[in-house]
Scaffold this active site. Structure first.
Site, PDB file in Angstrom:
ATOM      1  N   GLY A  46      -5.171  29.966  60.371  1.00  0.00           N
ATOM      2  CA  GLY A  46      -4.559  30.861  59.393  1.00  0.00           C
ATOM      3  C   GLY A  46      -4.287  32.209  60.027  1.00  0.00           C
ATOM      4  O   GLY A  46      -4.855  32.534  61.079  1.00  0.00           O
ATOM      5  N   GLN A  51      -3.209  41.238  60.103  1.00  0.00           N
ATOM      6  CA  GLN A  51      -3.717  41.064  61.472  1.00  0.00           C
ATOM      7  C   GLN A  51      -2.678  41.365  62.545  1.00  0.00           C
ATOM      8  O   GLN A  51      -3.031  41.591  63.696  1.00  0.00           O
ATOM      9  CB  GLN A  51      -4.231  39.621  61.657  1.00  0.00           C
ATOM     10  CG  GLN A  51      -5.466  39.316  60.829  1.00  0.00           C
ATOM     11  CD  GLN A  51      -5.856  37.867  60.976  1.00  0.00           C
ATOM     12  OE1 GLN A  51      -5.289  36.992  60.305  1.00  0.00           O
ATOM     13  NE2 GLN A  51      -6.806  37.588  61.853  1.00  0.00           N
ATOM     14  N   CYS A  91     -12.802  34.420  63.327  1.00  0.00           N
ATOM     15  CA  CYS A  91     -11.592  35.181  62.987  1.00  0.00           C
ATOM     16  C   CYS A  91     -10.925  35.655  64.272  1.00  0.00           C
ATOM     17  O   CYS A  91     -11.593  36.141  65.183  1.00  0.00           O
ATOM     18  CB  CYS A  91     -11.967  36.378  62.118  1.00  0.00           C
ATOM     19  SG  CYS A  91     -10.551  37.383  61.636  1.00  0.00           S
ATOM     20  N   LEU A  92      -9.599  35.519  64.307  1.00  0.00           N
ATOM     21  CA  LEU A  92      -8.851  35.956  65.489  1.00  0.00           C
ATOM     22  C   LEU A  92      -8.986  37.469  65.705  1.00  0.00           C
ATOM     23  O   LEU A  92      -8.813  37.943  66.818  1.00  0.00           O
ATOM     24  CB  LEU A  92      -7.376  35.578  65.338  1.00  0.00           C
ATOM     25  CG  LEU A  92      -7.092  34.067  65.299  1.00  0.00           C
ATOM     26  CD1 LEU A  92      -5.640  33.810  64.909  1.00  0.00           C
ATOM     27  CD2 LEU A  92      -7.431  33.412  66.632  1.00  0.00           C
ATOM     28  N   HIS A 133     -10.373  33.559  53.061  1.00  0.00           N
ATOM     29  CA  HIS A 133     -10.480  34.398  54.272  1.00  0.00           C
ATOM     30  C   HIS A 133      -9.196  35.214  54.483  1.00  0.00           C
ATOM     31  O   HIS A 133      -9.252  36.405  54.777  1.00  0.00           O
ATOM     32  CB  HIS A 133     -10.766  33.466  55.469  1.00  0.00           C
ATOM     33  CG  HIS A 133     -10.821  34.106  56.808  1.00  0.00           C
ATOM     34  ND1 HIS A 133     -11.976  34.139  57.582  1.00  0.00           N
ATOM     35  CD2 HIS A 133      -9.873  34.736  57.557  1.00  0.00           C
ATOM     36  CE1 HIS A 133     -11.719  34.776  58.718  1.00  0.00           C
ATOM     37  NE2 HIS A 133     -10.457  35.130  58.744  1.00  0.00           N
ATOM     38  N   GLU A 134      -8.055  34.555  54.288  1.00  0.00           N
ATOM     39  CA  GLU A 134      -6.765  35.243  54.510  1.00  0.00           C
ATOM     40  C   GLU A 134      -6.458  36.251  53.397  1.00  0.00           C
ATOM     41  O   GLU A 134      -5.947  37.343  53.675  1.00  0.00           O
ATOM     42  CB  GLU A 134      -5.615  34.237  54.630  1.00  0.00           C
ATOM     43  CG  GLU A 134      -5.756  33.163  55.713  1.00  0.00           C
ATOM     44  CD  GLU A 134      -6.145  33.689  57.066  1.00  0.00           C
ATOM     45  OE1 GLU A 134      -5.914  34.878  57.368  1.00  0.00           O
ATOM     46  OE2 GLU A 134      -6.710  32.905  57.852  1.00  0.00           O
ATOM     47  N   HIS A 137      -8.167  39.415  54.123  1.00  0.00           N
ATOM     48  CA  HIS A 137      -7.466  40.260  55.113  1.00  0.00           C
ATOM     49  C   HIS A 137      -6.438  41.164  54.427  1.00  0.00           C
ATOM     50  O   HIS A 137      -6.297  42.328  54.786  1.00  0.00           O
ATOM     51  CB  HIS A 137      -6.740  39.413  56.161  1.00  0.00           C
ATOM     52  CG  HIS A 137      -7.603  38.951  57.300  1.00  0.00           C
ATOM     53  ND1 HIS A 137      -8.286  39.816  58.126  1.00  0.00           N
ATOM     54  CD2 HIS A 137      -7.864  37.704  57.776  1.00  0.00           C
ATOM     55  CE1 HIS A 137      -8.938  39.120  59.052  1.00  0.00           C
ATOM     56  NE2 HIS A 137      -8.700  37.834  58.870  1.00  0.00           N
TER      57      HIS A 137
HETATM   58  O1  GNR Z   1      -8.658  30.231  63.143  1.00  0.00           O
HETATM   59  C1  GNR Z   1      -9.451  30.536  62.251  1.00  0.00           C
HETATM   60  N1  GNR Z   1     -10.490  29.710  61.973  1.00  0.00           N
HETATM   61  C2  GNR Z   1     -11.321  29.873  60.881  1.00  0.00           C
HETATM   62  C3  GNR Z   1     -12.501  29.139  60.840  1.00  0.00           C
HETATM   63  C4  GNR Z   1     -13.350  29.248  59.771  1.00  0.00           C
HETATM   64  C5  GNR Z   1     -13.028  30.071  58.722  1.00  0.00           C
HETATM   65  C6  GNR Z   1     -11.873  30.814  58.745  1.00  0.00           C
HETATM   66  C7  GNR Z   1     -11.014  30.721  59.811  1.00  0.00           C
HETATM   67  S1  GNR Z   1      -9.542  31.636  59.826  1.00  0.00           S
HETATM   68  C8  GNR Z   1      -9.297  31.832  61.545  1.00  0.00           C
HETATM   69  C9  GNR Z   1      -7.982  32.521  61.839  1.00  0.00           C
HETATM   70  C10 GNR Z   1      -8.028  33.905  61.263  1.00  0.00           C
HETATM   71  O2  GNR Z   1      -8.650  34.818  61.740  1.00  0.00           O
HETATM   72  N2  GNR Z   1      -7.371  34.098  60.156  1.00  0.00           N
HETATM   73  O3  GNR Z   1      -7.398  35.294  59.556  1.00  0.00           O
HETATM   74 NI    NI Z   2      -9.284  36.207  60.110  1.00  0.00          NI
END
Ligand code: GNR
Ligand code: NI
Length: 164
Positions: A46, A51, A91-92, A133-134, A137
């Site tokens: 995601g 980001q 998270c990236l 999660h997104e 952000h």
């Molecule tokens: O690539 C991603 N893997 C992930 C694994 C577990 C819970 C959430 C994520 S999202 C993350 C990519 C990211 O940072 N999205 O904002």
């Molecule tokens: Ni993230």
């Protein structure tokens, strides 16, 4: 092919609140295309526009094994949450840090697609984790904000150490 630069902590721009999209034009469609390329390249499941330093309510997701189920959410809103699950998140924008986060097990959302068409979706499991999660952000929240102060402190220390 365009890959966008991904902001990482402690970059304060990750705390920016994203604005609603009201114009569904070519520029938006180009942003979405670039976000998919950036997410697949990373690789990640995601990516939120926040980001890549674009403070608009745009999310791209693909939690499929074969990376063939792209999902784009514009102006997403959670309308219902059910149950609980704990998932080890990464998270990236927080490279090489992983921690368990408790979230809803199922979420129903309202969103628009890349052309502005409204739709509703109910997700569970990993897709529900990723959507929550997104959406965080877009509100300036990263998964570390869900941890206890001590665990967050330890994660930030590790992040700092990893830079050397
Ligand atoms: O690539 C991603 N893997 C992930 C694994 C577990 C819970 C959430 C994520 S999202 C993350 C990519 C990211 O940072 N999205 O904002
Ligand atoms: Ni993230």
């Amino acid at each position: 092919m365009t890959t966008l630069n991904i902001l990482t902590l402690p970059d304060k721009r990750l705390k920016t609140l994203a604005k609603k999209v009201d114009v569904f034009d070519k520029d938006l469609q180009q942003l979405i295309k670039d976000m998919f390329e950036t997410m697949y390249d990373a690789p990640g499941i995601g990516l939120a526009a926040t980001q890549v330093n674009i403070h608009k309510q745009v999310i791209v997701i693909d939690v499929s094994e074969d990376k063939d189920q792209p999902l784009c959410l514009v102006n997403p809103e959670i309308v219902e949450k059910k149950g609980e699950q704990v998932y080890e998140e990464g998270c990236l924008s927080v490279p090489n840090i992983y921690a368990k986060v408790k979230r809803a097990d199922s979420v129903s959302i309202k969103a628009q697609n890349e052309t502005g068409k409204s739709f509703e979706l109910t997700a569970e499991g990993l897709l529900a984790v990723c959507i929550q999660h997104e959406i965080d952000h877009l509100k300036g929240i990263v998964f570390l904000d869900h941890l206890t102060p001590l665990k967050r402190k330890m994660a930030l220390k590790k992040l700092e150490k990893n830079k050397f």
